[in-house]
Motif scaffolding. Structure first.
Motif, PDB file in Angstrom:
ATOM      1  N   LEU A  89       0.840  -1.202   0.000  1.00  0.00           N
ATOM      2  CA  LEU A  89       0.000   0.000   0.000  1.00  0.00           C
ATOM      3  C   LEU A  89       0.876   1.254   0.000  1.00  0.00           C
ATOM      4  O   LEU A  89       1.778   1.388   0.838  1.00  0.00           O
ATOM      5  CB  LEU A  89      -0.891   0.006   1.241  1.00  0.00           C
ATOM      6  N   TRP A  90       0.576   2.159  -0.939  1.00  0.00           N
ATOM      7  CA  TRP A  90       1.305   3.429  -1.049  1.00  0.00           C
ATOM      8  C   TRP A  90       0.299   4.540  -1.361  1.00  0.00           C
ATOM      9  O   TRP A  90      -0.729   4.295  -1.993  1.00  0.00           O
ATOM     10  CB  TRP A  90       2.346   3.355  -2.174  1.00  0.00           C
ATOM     11  N   THR A 107      -5.163   7.903   8.157  1.00  0.00           N
ATOM     12  CA  THR A 107      -6.228   6.900   8.124  1.00  0.00           C
ATOM     13  C   THR A 107      -5.802   5.674   7.315  1.00  0.00           C
ATOM     14  O   THR A 107      -6.154   4.541   7.667  1.00  0.00           O
ATOM     15  CB  THR A 107      -7.541   7.501   7.582  1.00  0.00           C
ATOM     16  N   LEU A 108      -5.014   5.867   6.253  1.00  0.00           N
ATOM     17  CA  LEU A 108      -4.530   4.729   5.480  1.00  0.00           C
ATOM     18  C   LEU A 108      -3.463   3.941   6.237  1.00  0.00           C
ATOM     19  O   LEU A 108      -3.267   2.753   5.984  1.00  0.00           O
ATOM     20  CB  LEU A 108      -3.977   5.197   4.138  1.00  0.00           C
ATOM     21  N   ALA A 109      -2.789   4.599   7.163  1.00  0.00           N
ATOM     22  CA  ALA A 109      -1.793   3.906   7.986  1.00  0.00           C
ATOM     23  C   ALA A 109      -2.435   2.858   8.881  1.00  0.00           C
ATOM     24  O   ALA A 109      -1.745   1.965   9.385  1.00  0.00           O
ATOM     25  CB  ALA A 109      -1.013   4.911   8.818  1.00  0.00           C
ATOM     26  N   ARG A 110      -3.754   2.936   9.070  1.00  0.00           N
ATOM     27  CA  ARG A 110      -4.463   1.978   9.917  1.00  0.00           C
ATOM     28  C   ARG A 110      -5.093   0.831   9.127  1.00  0.00           C
ATOM     29  O   ARG A 110      -5.779  -0.027   9.715  1.00  0.00           O
ATOM     30  CB  ARG A 110      -5.540   2.708  10.724  1.00  0.00           C
ATOM     31  N   VAL A 111      -4.865   0.791   7.816  1.00  0.00           N
ATOM     32  CA  VAL A 111      -5.381  -0.320   7.010  1.00  0.00           C
ATOM     33  C   VAL A 111      -4.714  -1.617   7.456  1.00  0.00           C
ATOM     34  O   VAL A 111      -3.498  -1.691   7.627  1.00  0.00           O
ATOM     35  CB  VAL A 111      -5.130  -0.070   5.510  1.00  0.00           C
ATOM     36  N   ARG A 112      -5.512  -2.650   7.633  1.00  0.00           N
ATOM     37  CA  ARG A 112      -5.004  -3.934   8.098  1.00  0.00           C
ATOM     38  C   ARG A 112      -4.436  -4.745   6.930  1.00  0.00           C
ATOM     39  O   ARG A 112      -4.834  -4.553   5.783  1.00  0.00           O
ATOM     40  CB  ARG A 112      -6.121  -4.719   8.776  1.00  0.00           C
TER      41      ARG A 112
END
Length: 254
Positions: A33-34, A56-61
Protein backbone atom coordinates in the motif's frame (compact mmCIF):
# COMPACT_ATOMS: atom_id res chain seq x y z
CA UNK A 1 -0.09 -12.42 0.33
CA UNK A 2 2.18 -11.00 -2.40
CA UNK A 3 4.42 -13.02 -4.67
CA UNK A 4 6.26 -9.81 -5.43
CA UNK A 5 8.88 -7.94 -3.48
CA UNK A 6 9.07 -4.16 -3.55
CA UNK A 7 11.98 -1.77 -3.45
CA UNK A 8 10.32 1.53 -2.52
CA UNK A 9 11.14 5.05 -1.38
CA UNK A 10 9.10 8.15 -0.58
CA UNK A 11 10.41 11.73 -0.51
CA UNK A 12 8.76 15.12 -0.04
CA UNK A 13 9.96 18.73 -0.10
CA UNK A 14 8.23 22.04 0.55
CA UNK A 15 9.70 23.37 -2.70
CA UNK A 16 11.57 26.56 -3.44
CA UNK A 17 8.74 29.03 -2.77
CA UNK A 18 6.37 27.77 -0.08
CA UNK A 19 7.35 27.54 3.57
CA UNK A 20 4.68 25.02 4.53
CA UNK A 21 4.61 21.53 3.06
CA UNK A 22 0.97 20.54 2.51
CA UNK A 23 1.89 17.19 0.91
CA UNK A 24 2.12 13.85 2.70
CA UNK A 25 2.93 10.31 1.60
CA UNK A 26 2.51 6.75 2.83
CA UNK A 27 4.75 3.77 2.05
CA UNK A 28 3.70 0.38 3.43
CA UNK A 29 5.44 -2.15 1.18
CA UNK A 30 4.90 -4.89 3.77
CA UNK A 31 1.18 -4.92 2.87
CA UNK A 32 1.42 -3.48 -0.66
CA UNK A 33 0.00 0.00 0.00
CA UNK A 34 1.31 3.43 -1.05
CA UNK A 35 -0.28 6.89 -1.24
CA UNK A 36 0.39 10.56 -1.94
CA UNK A 37 -1.92 13.30 -0.66
CA UNK A 38 -1.77 17.00 -1.50
CA UNK A 39 -3.60 19.51 0.70
CA UNK A 40 -5.63 21.90 -1.43
CA UNK A 41 -3.57 24.98 -2.21
CA UNK A 42 -5.07 28.30 -1.20
CA UNK A 43 -7.25 26.73 1.48
CA UNK A 44 -6.71 26.65 5.23
CA UNK A 45 -5.37 23.51 6.86
CA UNK A 46 -4.03 21.88 3.71
CA UNK A 47 -1.28 20.15 5.68
CA UNK A 48 -3.87 18.84 8.12
CA UNK A 49 -5.98 17.45 5.28
CA UNK A 50 -3.16 15.55 3.62
CA UNK A 51 -2.05 14.18 6.98
CA UNK A 52 -5.59 12.96 7.72
CA UNK A 53 -5.57 10.96 4.48
CA UNK A 54 -2.21 9.37 5.23
CA UNK A 55 -2.98 8.70 8.89
CA UNK A 56 -6.23 6.90 8.12
CA UNK A 57 -4.53 4.73 5.48
CA UNK A 58 -1.79 3.91 7.99
CA UNK A 59 -4.46 1.98 9.92
CA UNK A 60 -5.38 -0.32 7.01
CA UNK A 61 -5.00 -3.93 8.10
CA UNK A 62 -3.03 -6.58 6.15
CA UNK A 63 -5.52 -7.70 3.50
CA UNK A 64 -7.02 -11.18 3.31
CA UNK A 65 -8.09 -10.75 -0.31
CA UNK A 66 -7.91 -8.24 -3.12
CA UNK A 67 -11.57 -7.29 -2.74
CA UNK A 68 -11.30 -6.76 1.01
CA UNK A 69 -8.21 -4.61 0.42
CA UNK A 70 -10.12 -2.30 -1.92
CA UNK A 71 -13.13 -2.18 0.36
CA UNK A 72 -11.12 -1.19 3.42
CA UNK A 73 -9.13 1.49 1.59
CA UNK A 74 -12.35 2.95 0.22
CA UNK A 75 -13.87 2.93 3.71
CA UNK A 76 -10.83 4.65 5.20
CA UNK A 77 -10.88 7.36 2.55
CA UNK A 78 -14.61 7.87 3.08
CA UNK A 79 -13.99 8.25 6.81
CA UNK A 80 -11.30 10.86 6.15
CA UNK A 81 -13.70 12.65 3.79
CA UNK A 82 -16.39 12.81 6.46
CA UNK A 83 -13.95 13.93 9.15
CA UNK A 84 -12.69 16.77 6.97
CA UNK A 85 -16.19 17.92 6.18
CA UNK A 86 -17.18 17.87 9.86
CA UNK A 87 -14.09 19.84 10.86
CA UNK A 88 -14.59 22.32 8.01
CA UNK A 89 -18.18 22.94 9.10
CA UNK A 90 -17.11 23.50 12.72
CA UNK A 91 -14.31 25.91 11.80
CA UNK A 92 -15.97 27.62 8.84
CA UNK A 93 -13.12 26.79 6.45
CA UNK A 94 -12.50 24.52 3.47
CA UNK A 95 -10.42 21.43 4.23
CA UNK A 96 -9.56 19.09 1.39
CA UNK A 97 -6.85 17.07 -0.29
CA UNK A 98 -6.19 15.29 -3.53
CA UNK A 99 -5.06 11.69 -3.11
CA UNK A 100 -3.71 8.84 -5.20
CA UNK A 101 -3.51 5.36 -3.66
CA UNK A 102 -1.79 2.26 -5.04
CA UNK A 103 -2.59 -1.24 -3.79
CA UNK A 104 -0.80 -4.39 -4.92
CA UNK A 105 -2.16 -7.80 -3.97
CA UNK A 106 -0.90 -11.06 -5.48
CA UNK A 107 -0.40 -10.29 -9.18
CA UNK A 108 -2.77 -7.32 -9.50
CA UNK A 109 -2.58 -3.60 -8.81
CA UNK A 110 -5.45 -1.23 -8.08
CA UNK A 111 -5.32 2.56 -8.10
CA UNK A 112 -7.89 4.83 -6.44
CA UNK A 113 -7.68 8.59 -6.78
CA UNK A 114 -9.40 11.95 -6.52
CA UNK A 115 -7.81 15.14 -7.87
CA UNK A 116 -4.60 15.68 -9.82
CA UNK A 117 -2.03 13.68 -7.90
CA UNK A 118 -0.88 10.99 -10.31
CA UNK A 119 0.21 7.38 -10.71
CA UNK A 120 2.63 6.40 -13.47
CA UNK A 121 3.73 2.93 -14.56
CA UNK A 122 7.02 2.27 -16.35
CA UNK A 123 6.91 -1.08 -18.16
CA UNK A 124 9.34 -2.25 -20.81
CA UNK A 125 10.89 1.23 -20.90
CA UNK A 126 7.54 2.85 -21.74
CA UNK A 127 5.77 5.24 -19.34
CA UNK A 128 2.01 5.08 -18.85
CA UNK A 129 -0.05 7.61 -16.90
CA UNK A 130 -2.56 5.43 -15.07
CA UNK A 131 -4.60 8.25 -13.54
CA UNK A 132 -6.44 11.05 -15.30
CA UNK A 133 -6.49 14.44 -13.61
CA UNK A 134 -9.73 15.61 -12.06
CA UNK A 135 -9.17 19.24 -12.98
CA UNK A 136 -10.75 22.08 -14.89
CA UNK A 137 -7.99 22.22 -17.48
CA UNK A 138 -8.14 18.44 -18.04
CA UNK A 139 -11.80 18.84 -18.91
CA UNK A 140 -10.82 21.54 -21.43
CA UNK A 141 -8.18 19.23 -22.90
CA UNK A 142 -10.67 16.37 -23.13
CA UNK A 143 -13.14 18.61 -24.97
CA UNK A 144 -10.48 19.78 -27.42
CA UNK A 145 -10.49 23.39 -26.23
CA UNK A 146 -6.91 23.23 -24.91
CA UNK A 147 -3.79 21.34 -25.85
CA UNK A 148 -1.94 19.53 -23.05
CA UNK A 149 0.91 22.02 -23.45
CA UNK A 150 -1.41 25.04 -23.11
CA UNK A 151 -3.01 23.48 -20.04
CA UNK A 152 0.26 23.77 -18.13
CA UNK A 153 0.18 27.57 -18.22
CA UNK A 154 -3.58 28.12 -18.08
CA UNK A 155 -4.61 30.62 -15.35
CA UNK A 156 -6.96 27.99 -13.87
CA UNK A 157 -4.40 25.18 -13.93
CA UNK A 158 -4.72 24.74 -10.15
CA UNK A 159 -8.50 24.29 -10.13
CA UNK A 160 -9.40 20.69 -9.29
CA UNK A 161 -12.85 19.17 -9.71
CA UNK A 162 -12.61 16.37 -7.13
CA UNK A 163 -10.96 16.07 -3.74
CA UNK A 164 -11.32 14.28 -0.46
CA UNK A 165 -13.19 16.49 2.00
CA UNK A 166 -14.14 19.21 -0.45
CA UNK A 167 -17.27 17.81 -2.10
CA UNK A 168 -20.22 15.63 -1.29
CA UNK A 169 -20.41 12.76 -2.02
CA UNK A 170 -16.84 11.50 -2.34
CA UNK A 171 -16.03 10.38 -5.90
CA UNK A 172 -13.05 8.11 -6.49
CA UNK A 173 -11.94 6.76 -9.85
CA UNK A 174 -10.36 3.33 -10.04
CA UNK A 175 -8.03 1.54 -12.44
CA UNK A 176 -6.74 -2.01 -12.09
CA UNK A 177 -4.49 -4.35 -14.03
CA UNK A 178 -1.83 -7.03 -13.74
CA UNK A 179 1.59 -6.41 -12.20
CA UNK A 180 4.66 -7.76 -13.98
CA UNK A 181 8.15 -8.50 -12.83
CA UNK A 182 10.23 -5.36 -13.44
CA UNK A 183 7.33 -2.88 -13.26
CA UNK A 184 8.19 0.50 -11.75
CA UNK A 185 5.48 2.76 -10.29
CA UNK A 186 5.61 6.45 -9.40
CA UNK A 187 3.04 8.27 -7.29
CA UNK A 188 3.47 12.04 -7.21
CA UNK A 189 1.82 15.34 -6.38
CA UNK A 190 1.27 17.95 -9.08
CA UNK A 191 4.24 19.90 -7.77
CA UNK A 192 6.38 17.48 -9.77
CA UNK A 193 4.38 17.33 -12.98
CA UNK A 194 4.07 21.12 -13.21
CA UNK A 195 7.81 21.42 -13.85
CA UNK A 196 9.03 17.97 -14.95
CA UNK A 197 7.93 16.41 -18.24
CA UNK A 198 6.75 12.82 -18.63
CA UNK A 199 9.74 12.00 -20.83
CA UNK A 200 12.09 13.12 -18.07
CA UNK A 201 10.21 11.04 -15.52
CA UNK A 202 10.50 8.01 -17.80
CA UNK A 203 14.24 8.47 -18.31
CA UNK A 204 14.97 8.69 -14.59
CA UNK A 205 12.74 5.76 -13.63
CA UNK A 206 14.27 3.67 -16.40
CA UNK A 207 17.89 4.56 -15.70
CA UNK A 208 18.07 4.60 -11.90
CA UNK A 209 16.95 2.50 -8.92
CA UNK A 210 13.91 3.92 -7.10
CA UNK A 211 15.81 5.74 -4.35
CA UNK A 212 18.08 7.55 -6.80
CA UNK A 213 15.25 8.23 -9.25
CA UNK A 214 13.08 9.75 -6.51
CA UNK A 215 15.90 11.99 -5.28
CA UNK A 216 16.72 13.05 -8.83
CA UNK A 217 13.08 13.96 -9.54
CA UNK A 218 12.88 16.09 -6.40
CA UNK A 219 16.18 17.81 -7.24
CA UNK A 220 15.08 18.41 -10.83
CA UNK A 221 11.90 20.12 -9.63
CA UNK A 222 13.84 22.21 -7.11
CA UNK A 223 16.31 23.24 -9.80
CA UNK A 224 13.41 24.60 -11.84
CA UNK A 225 12.06 26.77 -9.06
CA UNK A 226 9.57 24.26 -7.56
CA UNK A 227 6.71 26.76 -7.00
CA UNK A 228 4.69 24.06 -5.20
CA UNK A 229 5.37 21.28 -2.72
CA UNK A 230 6.88 18.20 -4.40
CA UNK A 231 6.27 14.61 -3.31
CA UNK A 232 7.23 11.34 -4.99
CA UNK A 233 6.90 7.67 -4.06
CA UNK A 234 8.80 5.29 -6.36
CA UNK A 235 8.74 1.51 -6.24
CA UNK A 236 10.14 -1.34 -8.30
CA UNK A 237 8.48 -4.77 -8.37
CA UNK A 238 10.34 -8.07 -8.62
CA UNK A 239 9.31 -11.71 -8.51
CA UNK A 240 10.03 -13.17 -5.11
CA UNK A 241 12.55 -15.64 -6.48
CA UNK A 242 14.52 -13.06 -8.48
CA UNK A 243 17.45 -11.09 -7.17
CA UNK A 244 16.59 -7.42 -6.67
CA UNK A 245 18.95 -4.49 -6.11
CA UNK A 246 20.12 -4.02 -2.51
CA UNK A 247 17.92 -1.74 -0.44
CA UNK A 248 14.80 -1.67 1.66
CA UNK A 249 12.57 -4.45 0.41
CA UNK A 250 9.07 -5.01 1.85
CA UNK A 251 10.04 -2.74 4.72
CA UNK A 252 12.97 -4.91 5.86
CA UNK A 253 16.63 -4.08 5.40
CA UNK A 254 18.33 -7.22 4.00
Amino acid sequence: MNRLRFLSIGLTDAGAVRRLNEDAFLSRPEIGLWAVADGMGGHSHGDEASRMVVDTLARVRPPESGSSFIQEVRSRLAAAHQSMQARAEQQGVTIGATAVVLMIYADRFVCLWAGDSRLYLLRNRQLWQITRDHSYVQELVDSGVLTPEAALTHPNANVITRAIGAAQPLELDMERSAVRDGDVFLLCSDGLTKVVADAEIANLLDGLPPDQAAASLINLALGRGAPDNVTVVALACADDDRTVPPGRINGVQP
